[in-house]
Scaffold this motif. Structure first.
Motif, short mmCIF file in Angstrom:
data_model
loop_
_atom_site.label_atom_id
_atom_site.label_comp_id
_atom_site.label_asym_id
_atom_site.label_seq_id
_atom_site.Cartn_x
_atom_site.Cartn_y
_atom_site.Cartn_z
N PHE A 1 -13.26 3.70 18.15
CA PHE A 1 -11.84 3.51 17.89
C PHE A 1 -10.95 4.38 18.78
O PHE A 1 -9.92 3.89 19.28
N MET B 1 -10.62 2.58 21.94
CA MET B 1 -9.78 1.39 21.80
C MET B 1 -8.30 1.76 21.77
O MET B 1 -7.45 1.02 22.30
N ILE B 2 -7.98 2.89 21.17
CA ILE B 2 -6.58 3.33 21.14
C ILE B 2 -6.10 3.66 22.56
O ILE B 2 -4.98 3.30 22.95
N TRP C 1 -7.23 2.40 25.33
CA TRP C 1 -7.17 1.18 26.13
C TRP C 1 -6.06 0.23 25.68
O TRP C 1 -5.38 -0.36 26.51
N PHE C 2 -5.92 0.07 24.36
CA PHE C 2 -5.04 -0.98 23.84
C PHE C 2 -3.84 -0.45 23.06
O PHE C 2 -3.03 -1.25 22.57
N SER D 1 -5.64 -2.57 19.34
CA SER D 1 -6.79 -1.72 19.04
C SER D 1 -7.53 -2.21 17.80
O SER D 1 -8.76 -2.11 17.73
N LYS D 2 -6.82 -2.78 16.83
CA LYS D 2 -7.47 -3.32 15.64
C LYS D 2 -8.25 -4.59 15.98
O LYS D 2 -9.37 -4.80 15.49
N ALA E 1 -9.51 -5.25 18.90
CA ALA E 1 -10.67 -4.81 19.67
C ALA E 1 -11.77 -4.29 18.76
O ALA E 1 -12.96 -4.56 18.99
N ALA F 1 -9.88 0.29 10.98
CA ALA F 1 -8.90 0.67 12.00
C ALA F 1 -7.50 0.75 11.42
O ALA F 1 -6.71 1.63 11.78
#
Length: 217
Positions: free
Chosen positions: A76, A79-80, A82-83, A89-90, A92, A162
């Protein structure tokens, strides 16, 4: 402390009567839906590649078995970065959670396809797209649907986790908000709603995949 059934029932009624709840429900449904499309399609493609090629299977399938059981929440923070902190991010998190069960089930299903069917397709000079749509997918309907069902479950968990960590919308946000203010009846009401939605989604997948008719026969 577990609240009484009456308190949970009242909270359930109040939650379903609140228009803002449906905004949060729509947010979570959108995130899970996009995650299922991304994770499911990528898992389907990777599964077909792994199941159809001994070289690809020997080279990469072991990594899926190693990474599959890992709790995806550890990704996670990445993901934060990156997105961002928004829905991306959720989505992903849900997609990466969904990917592994779909890919592994499809790879296993590919190896169970009757070789006669594959030879028939090749004898008619079917191209790759025709082999996938006319031979592979119909022959491994069970593994694909089972992979999607498992993928839905873990995508739901990944997305909700997430939302509980960093979000101001979604069902996961409502659950952690109710927990933080010790509103146990509302928290249990939300969990019941999620449970019912998960059952309904699994039933829908069964019917769309034709597994319901197969089981009855």
């Amino acid at each position: 402390m577990v609240p009484s059934l009456v308190a949970i029932g009242r909270a359930l009624y109040a939650t379903l009567s609140d228009p803002s709840f449906y905004f949060h429900l729509g947010t979570t449904a959108y995130e899970i839906g996009i995650a299922m499309v991304i994770g499911g399609l990528s898992g389907l493609v990777v599964g077909i590649l792994l199941g159809g090629s001994k070289f690809m299977s020997r080279a990469y399938e072991a990594y899926l078995y190693y990474l599959g059981p890992c709790p995806k929440i550890i990704f996670f923070p990445v993901m934060i970065m990156w997105f961002g902190v928004g829905p991306g991010s959720k989505v992903a998190m849900g997609a990466i959670s969904c990917f592994f069960p779909v890919a592994l089930n499809v790879a296993g299903g590919m190896r169970e396809i009757d070789k006669v069917l594959i030879r028939v397709g090749k004898s008619f000079r079917a191209n790759t797209w025709q082999m996938v749509t006319k031979i592979y997918l119909p022959a491994m309907r069970h593994p694909v649907i089972n992979g999607v069902r498992l993928g839905l479950g873990v995508a739901l968990i990944g997305t909700l986790l997430a939302e509980t960590k960093l979000s101001n919308r979604g069902i996961g946000f409502l659950v952690i908000q109710a927990y933080s203010i010790f509103n146990m009846p509302q928290m249990y009401a939300l969990l019941i709603i999620l449970f019912v939605i998960a059952i309904g989604a699994n039933t829908l997948i069964d019917r769309l995949g034709g597994l319901h008719d197969i089981k009855r026969s």
